[in-house]
Enzyme design. Structure first.
Site, PDB file in Angstrom:
ATOM      1  N   GLU A  49      43.578  46.948  22.954  1.00 32.51           N
ATOM      2  CA  GLU A  49      43.021  47.853  23.963  1.00 32.51           C
ATOM      3  C   GLU A  49      41.523  48.064  23.730  1.00 32.51           C
ATOM      4  OE1 GLU A  49      44.459  48.803  26.570  1.00 32.51           O
ATOM      5  OE2 GLU A  49      46.617  48.764  26.219  1.00 32.51           O
ATOM      6  N   ARG A  53      39.138  46.730  26.805  1.00 34.89           N
ATOM      7  CA  ARG A  53      38.544  47.822  27.586  1.00 34.89           C
ATOM      8  C   ARG A  53      37.113  48.125  27.149  1.00 34.89           C
ATOM      9  NH1 ARG A  53      42.592  51.431  30.066  1.00 34.89           N
ATOM     10  NH2 ARG A  53      44.663  50.558  29.736  1.00 34.89           N
ATOM     11  N   ASP A 190      52.827  38.752  28.582  1.00 38.79           N
ATOM     12  CA  ASP A 190      52.077  38.375  29.773  1.00 38.79           C
ATOM     13  C   ASP A 190      50.731  37.706  29.528  1.00 38.79           C
ATOM     14  OD1 ASP A 190      51.105  40.785  28.768  1.00 38.79           O
ATOM     15  OD2 ASP A 190      51.398  41.917  30.619  1.00 38.79           O
ATOM     16  N   GLU A 362      48.514  44.608  38.901  1.00 38.79           N
ATOM     17  CA  GLU A 362      48.815  43.178  38.856  1.00 38.79           C
ATOM     18  C   GLU A 362      49.011  42.545  40.233  1.00 38.79           C
ATOM     19  OE1 GLU A 362      49.211  44.929  35.040  1.00 38.79           O
ATOM     20  OE2 GLU A 362      50.343  45.439  36.859  1.00 38.79           O
ATOM     21  N   THR A 478      41.487  40.550  31.029  1.00 36.50           N
ATOM     22  CA  THR A 478      42.755  41.137  31.464  1.00 36.50           C
ATOM     23  C   THR A 478      42.628  42.600  31.860  1.00 36.50           C
ATOM     24  OG1 THR A 478      45.140  41.119  30.938  1.00 36.50           O
ATOM     25  CG2 THR A 478      43.615  41.921  29.223  1.00 36.50           C
TER      26      THR A 478
END
Length: 497
Positions: A49, A53, A190, A362, A478
């Site tokens: 994360e 981010r 994913d 998504e 992502t």
């Protein structure tokens, strides 16, 4: 989430402010980054994360200052400076025996921290979704340490020789071996697949190993995971709780809806379909991939279309014939899809525990990519319906923001009193100042929504001009942060299969 704050929403929002021409508002976060943000904190942070981010947000802001009118400032050096400082704090996460990063890292102690669950294993997706950020930082700084640390997990994962390119969802950072058999393209699986395509794109095809791994994995997905529903023949991505050779579970997370766009991106390398079809290398296999992307996009849209609110559940289950859930569905002929909403409604099962909507990005991410690549207006139409469902059922009165909801089949849906950071919005009369015509201009009531992160960012781009942030020039991480495709890279892939 930390004693003195780490700027999760501030940094996640920087590039969106630039995209939306909110450049006057950048002065305050720049000042905060320079004067207040401090990484010397007594805090464990999630390696993944923090990378996607915070490191991604800083690097994207750094890049867009060179591309977006009015975004540049004489203080822009702060973005890259803070990115380097943060990446150096994250490097200890990679100091495991195998090179698989620990799930967390302690900022002030500069120490990797194994997961407190799952026997200390790291998520496969998280270990393999750090590469775009670290490679771009190496490119900017000339320091290959970031590149080499982040690419090693790809070699370690490859050395497990996962059958047909389908990786189990947990890997141990000490041994480098998979610790489960379960295979899925939802949580913990994913973005491993996502970054195979995007690593190849990022370095302009100079790392063919990742495209080869993607093509192998896509064949595995087609062979072992794609099956059809009972009444309408919709194709969906099942799960393999016991691994390859075991029965399929007719369960598909909303998270899996990144896949249609990714398949199209991998097939055309970000070019339009009409252009890709002129290439000598284009063949029937690529056409089949595009058709699979269309089929899965329809299933993801169906998650919204079949509910009473027009919002998707967190997880959908499907009615499927027993034989269609037996191993290797790719060996069997599949029924054609029926475009009948009444038939679709018979096939989607929404269980009470899965009926919540968390404002996830998504599906609209894939709609954006599918629109840009196929140029088929249906993807904008679906995106517009999804946006209106969010406006109708999740927007709070008096400009108090938006909320996640508990039941997509209840009208009105019960609110959760929670707004996800990947949806996060503010409010301003920005449309009158924006260079883009985003939403149909006749709807004045919608001119006060300011996207700040993934879901609304992708909707904004879906309705932006097609030459704005072209897929042939950039790659999205992502978390929807934007990096340039690198035409000149001094390093080669440091490993081979």
């Amino acid at each position: 989430m930390s004693p003195d704050g780490l700027g999760w929403i501030i940094i996640d929002s920087l590039d969106t402010m630039m995209l939306m021409n909110l450049t006057d508002s950048l002065a305050e976060p720049r000042k905060w980054l320079q004067r207040t943000l401090n990484y010397d904190q007594d805090q464990d942070v999630n390696t993944f994360e923090m990378t996607i981010r915070m490191l991604g947000g800083l690097l994207s802001a750094h890049y867009l200052t060179t591309k977006i009118p009015n975004a540049a400032s004489r203080r822009d050096s702060v973005y890259l400076a803070k990115a380097i400082e943060l990446a150096d704090r994250l490097l200890p996460a990679y100091e495991s025996r195998s090179g698989i990063p620990y799930a967390s890292v302690h900022l002030s102690k500069a120490k990797g921290v194994p997961s407190h669950a799952d026997g200390g294993s790291s998520s496969t997706a998280e270990a393999a979704t750090l590469q775009l950020e670290m490679k771009y930082l190496s490119y900017l700084t000339g320091n290959d340490t970031y590149w080499r640390k982040a690419e090693r997990p790809m070699k370690v994962l490859s050395n497990n020789h996962a059958r047909d390119g389908l990786v189990p969802i947990f890997v141990h950072p000490e041994s480098g071996r998979f610790t489960s058999r379960e295979i899925r393209l939802g949580s913990r699986g994913d973005s491993y697949y996502e970054y195979l395509v995007k690593q190849s794109l990022q370095t302009s095809g100079r790392e063919p190993i990742y495209l080869e791994m993607w093509e192998e994995a896509l064949r595995g997905i087609q062979q072992h995971l794609i099956t059809t529903t009972k009444h309408s023949g919709l194709k969906f991505v099942a799960e393999l709780p016991e691994g390859i050779g075991g029965p399929l579970s007719p369960k598909m997370d909303h998270l899996v809806c990144f896949l249609p766009g990714l398949i199209a991106l991998g097939a055309t390398q970000g070019h339009t379909l009409s252009k890709a079809r002129t290439w000598p290398s284009w063949n029937s296999k690529k056409e089949d991939q595009i058709q699979l992307a269309r089929d899965l996009m329809k299933t993801c849209w169906g998650m919204y279309a079949v509910t009473k609110t027009g919002l998707a559940p967190e997880i959908a289950w499907f009615h499927a014939n027993e034989e269609d859930l037996s191993p290797a569905p790719g060996d069997r002929p599949m029924a054609p899809t029926r475009n009948s909403l009444s038939a679709w409604k018979k096939d989607y099962i929404i269980k009470p525990l899965d009926a919540h909507n968390l404002q996830r990005p998504e599906t609209v991410e894939s709609l954006f990519v599918m629109w840009r690549i196929t140029e088929e207006p249906i993807y904008r139409e679906w995106g517009w319906k999804i946006f209106n469902a969010f406006e109708k059922h999740t927007r709070l009165s008096e400009k108090r923001g938006y909320t996640s909801v508990n039941d997509v089949n209840a009208v009105p849906p019960p609110p959760r009193d929670n707004m996800e950071s990947f949806w996060m919005v503010g409010h301003s009369d920005i449309q009158r100042h924006s260079p883009l015509t985003v939403f149909p201009p006749e709807d004045e009531s919608l001119h006060y929504t300011v996207p700040q992160a993934e879901t609304l960012k992708y909707l904004y781009l879906l309705f932006s001009p097609k030459d704005f942030i072209p897929l042939t020039e950039v790659v999205f991480n992502t978390e929807a942060h934007i990096f340039p495709i690198l035409s000149k890279v001094k390093w080669e892939t440091g490993w081979s299969r």
